[in-house]
Scaffold this motif. Structure first.
Motif, PDB file in Angstrom:
ATOM      1  N   CYS A   9      16.831  11.147 -28.220  1.00  0.00           N
ATOM      2  CA  CYS A   9      16.453  10.256 -27.126  1.00  0.00           C
ATOM      3  C   CYS A   9      16.755   8.798 -27.463  1.00  0.00           C
ATOM      4  O   CYS A   9      17.248   8.069 -26.641  1.00  0.00           O
ATOM      5  CB  CYS A   9      14.978  10.402 -26.817  1.00  0.00           C
ATOM      6  SG  CYS A   9      14.592  12.024 -26.190  1.00  0.00           S
ATOM      7  N   GLU A  56      13.199  11.520 -16.239  1.00  0.00           N
ATOM      8  CA  GLU A  56      14.582  11.747 -15.797  1.00  0.00           C
ATOM      9  C   GLU A  56      14.982  10.791 -14.677  1.00  0.00           C
ATOM     10  O   GLU A  56      16.146  10.438 -14.537  1.00  0.00           O
ATOM     11  CB  GLU A  56      14.758  13.190 -15.337  1.00  0.00           C
ATOM     12  CG  GLU A  56      14.662  14.195 -16.464  1.00  0.00           C
ATOM     13  CD  GLU A  56      14.806  15.626 -15.993  1.00  0.00           C
ATOM     14  OE1 GLU A  56      15.084  15.858 -14.796  1.00  0.00           O
ATOM     15  OE2 GLU A  56      14.647  16.533 -16.831  1.00  0.00           O
ATOM     16  N   SER A  57      14.014  10.350 -13.892  1.00  0.00           N
ATOM     17  CA  SER A  57      14.261   9.434 -12.781  1.00  0.00           C
ATOM     18  C   SER A  57      14.453   7.994 -13.237  1.00  0.00           C
ATOM     19  O   SER A  57      14.886   7.141 -12.458  1.00  0.00           O
ATOM     20  CB  SER A  57      13.075   9.484 -11.817  1.00  0.00           C
ATOM     21  OG  SER A  57      11.910   8.988 -12.476  1.00  0.00           O
ATOM     22  N   LYS A  87      18.434   5.817 -16.183  1.00  0.00           N
ATOM     23  CA  LYS A  87      18.082   7.232 -16.324  1.00  0.00           C
ATOM     24  C   LYS A  87      18.607   7.764 -17.659  1.00  0.00           C
ATOM     25  O   LYS A  87      19.803   7.662 -17.937  1.00  0.00           O
ATOM     26  CB  LYS A  87      18.668   8.040 -15.175  1.00  0.00           C
ATOM     27  CG  LYS A  87      18.076   7.666 -13.839  1.00  0.00           C
ATOM     28  CD  LYS A  87      18.752   8.409 -12.714  1.00  0.00           C
ATOM     29  CE  LYS A  87      18.172   7.965 -11.380  1.00  0.00           C
ATOM     30  NZ  LYS A  87      18.852   8.611 -10.253  1.00  0.00           N
ATOM     31  N   LYS A  89      19.978  10.244 -20.507  1.00  0.00           N
ATOM     32  CA  LYS A  89      20.807  11.449 -20.503  1.00  0.00           C
ATOM     33  C   LYS A  89      20.950  11.943 -21.942  1.00  0.00           C
ATOM     34  O   LYS A  89      20.939  11.161 -22.875  1.00  0.00           O
ATOM     35  CB  LYS A  89      22.177  11.148 -19.910  1.00  0.00           C
ATOM     36  CG  LYS A  89      22.084  10.642 -18.470  1.00  0.00           C
ATOM     37  CD  LYS A  89      23.390  10.784 -17.753  1.00  0.00           C
ATOM     38  CE  LYS A  89      23.329  10.278 -16.337  1.00  0.00           C
ATOM     39  NZ  LYS A  89      22.338  10.898 -15.506  1.00  0.00           N
ATOM     40  N   ALA A  95      20.450  15.060 -17.496  1.00  0.00           N
ATOM     41  CA  ALA A  95      19.217  14.280 -17.397  1.00  0.00           C
ATOM     42  C   ALA A  95      18.206  14.779 -18.418  1.00  0.00           C
ATOM     43  O   ALA A  95      18.103  15.973 -18.683  1.00  0.00           O
ATOM     44  CB  ALA A  95      18.649  14.387 -15.989  1.00  0.00           C
ATOM     45  N   THR A  96      17.466  13.847 -18.994  1.00  0.00           N
ATOM     46  CA  THR A  96      16.442  14.185 -19.981  1.00  0.00           C
ATOM     47  C   THR A  96      15.331  13.146 -19.888  1.00  0.00           C
ATOM     48  O   THR A  96      15.322  12.339 -18.964  1.00  0.00           O
ATOM     49  CB  THR A  96      17.054  14.256 -21.407  1.00  0.00           C
ATOM     50  OG1 THR A  96      16.072  14.769 -22.303  1.00  0.00           O
ATOM     51  CG2 THR A  96      17.528  12.899 -21.897  1.00  0.00           C
ATOM     52  N   THR A  97      14.412  13.162 -20.816  1.00  0.00           N
ATOM     53  CA  THR A  97      13.376  12.136 -20.892  1.00  0.00           C
ATOM     54  C   THR A  97      13.520  11.419 -22.232  1.00  0.00           C
ATOM     55  O   THR A  97      14.192  11.909 -23.139  1.00  0.00           O
ATOM     56  CB  THR A  97      11.964  12.747 -20.796  1.00  0.00           C
ATOM     57  OG1 THR A  97      11.781  13.660 -21.878  1.00  0.00           O
ATOM     58  CG2 THR A  97      11.755  13.456 -19.469  1.00  0.00           C
TER      59      THR A  97
END
Length: 109
Positions: A9, A56-57, A87, A89, A95-97
């Protein structure tokens, strides 16, 4: 899920980028929280640790704030809930957090 892979991340949603965005877009909100306390205690200041996840948003979620004053903590937590970031990735572009923990210092002028 970034809770199980913070290295990924941080590589994708860079901590320096998050700090830059906070200092450029959201610093004034943090200062407003502190200024309310300064009205009651002109010398108040100290460290505040923010923990949050960029969903993700791109919206900051799951905010936790720990600092030197409960009212400042509550105010900052409310502000973090409105923060938006790019956002995140993963390495494949999906998409991730991304989870972050940042310590700031609030000082009287």
């Amino acid at each position: 899920d970034c809770r199980n892979g913070l290295a990924l991340c941080y590589a994708v949603t860079n901590l320096d980028e998050v700090v830059r965005i906070i200092m450029s877009k959201y610093k004034s909100g943090l200062e407003r929280c502190h200024k309310e306390l300064l009205k009651r205690d002109p010398s108040a200041g100290g460290r505040v640790t923010l923990e949050f996840t960029v969903a993700e948003s791109g919206k900051a979620t799951n905010a936790k704030v720990k600092g030197f004053d409960p009212e400042v903590e509550t105010c900052i937590k409310a502000k973090v809930g409105g923060w938006l970031f790019p956002k995140p990735k993963d390495s494949d572009g999906a998409a991730t957090t991304a989870a972050f923990k940042i310590t700031l210092v609030l000082q009287a002028d």
